[in-house]
Design an enzyme around this catalytic site. Structure first.
Site, PDB file in Angstrom:
ATOM      1  N   LYS A 190      58.473  34.515  43.516  1.00  0.00           N
ATOM      2  CA  LYS A 190      57.395  34.238  44.468  1.00  0.00           C
ATOM      3  C   LYS A 190      57.796  34.885  45.800  1.00  0.00           C
ATOM      4  CE  LYS A 190      55.913  31.952  47.505  1.00  0.00           C
ATOM      5  NZ  LYS A 190      55.535  32.565  48.804  1.00  0.00           N
ATOM      6  N   GLU A 265      70.222  30.090  49.984  1.00  0.00           N
ATOM      7  CA  GLU A 265      70.725  30.963  51.061  1.00  0.00           C
ATOM      8  C   GLU A 265      69.852  30.689  52.270  1.00  0.00           C
ATOM      9  OE1 GLU A 265      73.298  32.826  50.899  1.00  0.00           O
ATOM     10  OE2 GLU A 265      73.630  33.066  48.749  1.00  0.00           O
ATOM     11  N   CYS A 299      69.458  36.469  58.257  1.00  0.00           N
ATOM     12  CA  CYS A 299      70.090  35.148  58.251  1.00  0.00           C
ATOM     13  C   CYS A 299      71.450  35.176  58.924  1.00  0.00           C
ATOM     14  CB  CYS A 299      70.192  34.630  56.821  1.00  0.00           C
ATOM     15  SG  CYS A 299      70.902  35.818  55.682  1.00  0.00           S
ATOM     16  N   GLU A 400      68.228  28.469  65.268  1.00  0.00           N
ATOM     17  CA  GLU A 400      68.020  29.803  64.709  1.00  0.00           C
ATOM     18  C   GLU A 400      66.729  30.376  65.294  1.00  0.00           C
ATOM     19  OE1 GLU A 400      66.838  30.435  60.464  1.00  0.00           O
ATOM     20  OE2 GLU A 400      68.540  31.804  60.424  1.00  0.00           O
TER      21      GLU A 400
HETATM   22  P1  NAI Z   1      60.280  29.864  54.809  1.00  0.00           P
HETATM   23  O1  NAI Z   1      61.655  29.436  54.475  1.00  0.00           O
HETATM   24  O2  NAI Z   1      59.275  28.790  54.925  1.00  0.00           O
HETATM   25  O3  NAI Z   1      59.786  30.913  53.711  1.00  0.00           O
HETATM   26  C1  NAI Z   1      60.620  31.503  52.745  1.00  0.00           C
HETATM   27  C2  NAI Z   1      59.940  31.469  51.394  1.00  0.00           C
HETATM   28  O4  NAI Z   1      59.734  30.111  51.004  1.00  0.00           O
HETATM   29  C3  NAI Z   1      58.553  32.118  51.374  1.00  0.00           C
HETATM   30  O5  NAI Z   1      58.368  32.779  50.148  1.00  0.00           O
HETATM   31  C4  NAI Z   1      57.627  30.928  51.484  1.00  0.00           C
HETATM   32  O6  NAI Z   1      56.371  31.185  50.936  1.00  0.00           O
HETATM   33  C5  NAI Z   1      58.360  29.897  50.665  1.00  0.00           C
HETATM   34  N1  NAI Z   1      58.030  28.508  50.965  1.00  0.00           N
HETATM   35  C6  NAI Z   1      57.603  27.973  52.132  1.00  0.00           C
HETATM   36  N2  NAI Z   1      57.416  26.647  52.023  1.00  0.00           N
HETATM   37  C7  NAI Z   1      57.735  26.320  50.742  1.00  0.00           C
HETATM   38  C8  NAI Z   1      57.766  25.103  50.003  1.00  0.00           C
HETATM   39  N3  NAI Z   1      57.420  23.943  50.554  1.00  0.00           N
HETATM   40  N4  NAI Z   1      58.153  25.135  48.731  1.00  0.00           N
HETATM   41  C9  NAI Z   1      58.527  26.294  48.145  1.00  0.00           C
HETATM   42  N5  NAI Z   1      58.514  27.471  48.787  1.00  0.00           N
HETATM   43  C10 NAI Z   1      58.129  27.494  50.070  1.00  0.00           C
HETATM   44  O7  NAI Z   1      60.350  30.724  56.118  1.00  0.00           O
HETATM   45  P2  NAI Z   1      59.146  31.356  56.993  1.00  0.00           P
HETATM   46  O8  NAI Z   1      58.050  30.367  57.144  1.00  0.00           O
HETATM   47  O9  NAI Z   1      58.817  32.674  56.444  1.00  0.00           O
HETATM   48  O10 NAI Z   1      59.892  31.542  58.403  1.00  0.00           O
HETATM   49  C11 NAI Z   1      60.055  30.462  59.285  1.00  0.00           C
HETATM   50  C12 NAI Z   1      61.414  30.496  59.911  1.00  0.00           C
HETATM   51  O11 NAI Z   1      62.417  30.342  58.925  1.00  0.00           O
HETATM   52  C13 NAI Z   1      61.788  31.799  60.585  1.00  0.00           C
HETATM   53  O12 NAI Z   1      61.324  31.826  61.883  1.00  0.00           O
HETATM   54  C14 NAI Z   1      63.277  31.797  60.520  1.00  0.00           C
HETATM   55  O13 NAI Z   1      63.824  31.074  61.595  1.00  0.00           O
HETATM   56  C15 NAI Z   1      63.578  31.070  59.256  1.00  0.00           C
HETATM   57  N6  NAI Z   1      63.895  31.980  58.144  1.00  0.00           N
HETATM   58  C16 NAI Z   1      65.183  32.150  57.836  1.00  0.00           C
HETATM   59  C17 NAI Z   1      65.530  33.011  56.826  1.00  0.00           C
HETATM   60  C18 NAI Z   1      66.939  33.218  56.500  1.00  0.00           C
HETATM   61  O14 NAI Z   1      67.255  34.022  55.617  1.00  0.00           O
HETATM   62  N7  NAI Z   1      67.841  32.546  57.154  1.00  0.00           N
HETATM   63  C19 NAI Z   1      64.533  33.793  56.077  1.00  0.00           C
HETATM   64  C20 NAI Z   1      63.177  33.509  56.479  1.00  0.00           C
HETATM   65  C21 NAI Z   1      62.898  32.642  57.481  1.00  0.00           C
END
Ligand code: NAI
Ligand code: MG
Length: 497
Positions: A190, A265, A299, A400
């Protein structure tokens, strides 16, 4: 002869208006018929629409993955899986220009940087190809030799649900699909709603390489619909997740439904410790890269800069000059070093932190604002930002940001630096800059994080484990540890007499 000259058939262009998703070896719409759009963050323009998959689409994909796991895929021998992965690696290299352009258009990464990742991504696939024929159990001495024989088998864990973010769509996809194929698992991926296009191209390549139907499925959709449905699914054996810590927590809770395996991760707030004896000529650009690469949307981004007080002012001055000289622009421009942030939402979040930093008393030494000059006004551009006069309690130092922002903090002793470096709920990575080999190893041991780089940053390799401590998650990607995440150990007892 002519047939072999042009075997390369172009992939679907990233900006073709209507995309389908890949389930059970076929290109399909969402059952609801609904779509969602993905935006080019450099221009704010719509790039394409993709299906808005939901629970019922996830159900179909998981069922296909289960059938493939129990059916044709289970008859693939390790050497067959190896050959397949090597073929996929070749296809990735052949189509790398298209893949890297897709990442640039969909999530903003500078094209020159995306292009440079070719060898690394193909190398990852070839590493997993090698691992496919290197999986083994062991015979175990028990206390009844001659009567009982015991051995272990390492079996694929089953159907894997992979949920990935937008900051490195190609690499994140391969870090899930590679080990799944190497071990004999099947997978439902996904992608992030912000950057679904490269994972769809990857599905095209998997299909062309001859991956059987159902082994690799890509379902586009939102996190709260398709993502949550995958995380909760009773017939998914493992979730491999990369993304925010908050979402990681909800995935962990959902895993309780059927006691799934989970690897996470997650986020970070990684410290960089610059000692008084550091070689500043290399430390300054390395720190800048640690903080600003991919516009800080990594990250492992180094975002807390602990500098020995004796060199603090000079270091911050040089870092600020370096940051101010970085060229910010659209990823497709070959001169661009720093691209846009992925979305308007991410832009607002980062600008919110910039405002909070000033309100809380930090001083802007470089950047500090959105860039709205000329054509950049249409995109999500933020100037690489260095904060001085920061303190450990400020939100810019604790949270972050996921943007091009670093905060400088002077320290007076290494003990103090270590204590402050570790004063965070995260534990993903850290950096140490020193010319003293003893100090380097001591600090590397004392930083509580999954990866520590000494006089460098960002080095990653498929053979080297990567993954966080504390609230940065658990489970490793890279190395033999990575394969362990996709394998289950079975013990067999045989009575001999
Ligand atoms: P997110 O962690 O919500 O999204 C990552 C993935 O998880 C996407 O594919 C999203 O569709 C999915 N997802 C979201 N909610 C979910 C749920 N309840 N159940 C299952 N899957 C779900 O991150 P997002 O919204 O893209 O970014 C928000 C913040 O998260 C960013 O501003 C950043 O600070 C942080 N982030 C950190 C990352 C890292 O690698 N450390 C990567 C992406 C975001
Ligand atoms: Mg996009």
């Amino acid at each position: 002869m002519t047939a072999t000259i042009e075997t390369r058939q172009a992939l679907t262009p990233p900006d073709s208006a209507e995309r389908k998703m890949f389930v059970d070896g076929a290109w399909v719409d969402a059952l609801s018929g609904e779509t969602m759009e993905t935006i080019n963050p450099a221009t704010g323009e719509r790039l394409a629409v993709v299906p808005r998959g939901r629970r019922e689409d996830i159900d179909l994909a998981v069922a296909a993955a289960r059938r493939a796991f129990e059916g044709p895929w289970s008859r693939f021998k390790p050497a067959d899986r190896q050959r397949l992965l090597l073929r996929i690696a070749d296809l990735f290299e052949e189509h790398w220009d298209e893949l890297s352009l897709s990442d640039t258009l969909d999530m903003g990464k500078p094209l020159t940087r995306a292009r440079a990742d070719k060898g690394r991504v193909a190398g990852m696939l070839r590493y997993y190809a090698g691992m496919a024929t290197n999986l083994d159990g062991r015979t175990v001495d028990n206390s009844q030799p001659g009567e009982m024989f015991s051995y272990t088998r390492r079996e694929p864990v089953g159907v894997v649900g992979a949920i990935i973010p937008w900051n490195a769509p190609i690499a994140a996809s391969i870090w899930k699909i590679g080990p799944a194929l190497a071990t004999g698992c099947t997978i439902v991926l996904k992608p992030s709603e912000e950057a679904p296009l490269s994972p769809l191209l990857i599905a095209e390549l998997m299909n062309r390489a001859g991956v059987p139907a159902g082994v690799v499925n890509v379902v586009t959709g939102s996190g709260t619909e398709a993502g949550a449905a995958l995380a909760e699914h009773l017939d998914v054996d493992k979730i491999a997740f990369t993304g925010s810590t908050l979402t990681g927590q909800s995935i962990l809770r959902a895993s309780a439904n059927n006691i799934k395996r989970v690897s996470l991760e997650l986020g970070g707030k990684s410290p960089l410790i610059v000692c008084a004896d550091a070689d500043l000529d290399t430390a300054v650009p390395t720190v800048a890269l640690a903080a600003f690469a991919n516009s800080g949307q990594i990250c492992i981004a180094g975002s807390r800069l602990l500098v020995d007080r004796s060199i603090h002012d000079e270091f911050v001055e040089r870092l600020a000059a370096y940051a101010s000289a970085l060229k910010v622009g659209p990823g497709v421009d070959p001169d661009t070093e720093i691209g846009p942030l992925v979305s308007k939402r991410q832009l607002d979040k980062v600008v919110g932190f910039l405002d909070a930093g000033v309100e809380e008393g930090a001083t802007v030494r470089a950047g500090g604002a959105r860039i709205e000059r000329g054509e950049l006004a249409a995109g999500n551009f933020v100037a690489p930002t260095v904060f001085g006069d920061a303190s450990d309690s400020m939100s810019i130092v604790r949270e972050e940001i996921f943007g091009p922002v670093i905060s400088a903090l002077p320290f007076d002793s290494l003990d103090e630096a270590v204590k402050r470096a570790n004063a965070t709920p995260y534990g993903l990575a850290g950096g140490v800059f020193t010319r003293d080999v003893g100090t380097a190893h001591q600090l590397a041991a004392r930083i509580r994080a999954g990866s520590v780089w000494v006089n460098t940053y960002h080095a990653l390799d498929p053979a080297v484990p990567f993954g966080g401590f504390k609230m940065s998650g658990f489970g490793k990607e890279g190395g033999s540890e990575h394969l362990d995440e996709y394998l289950a150990t079975k013990t067999v007892w045989v009575k001999l007499d």
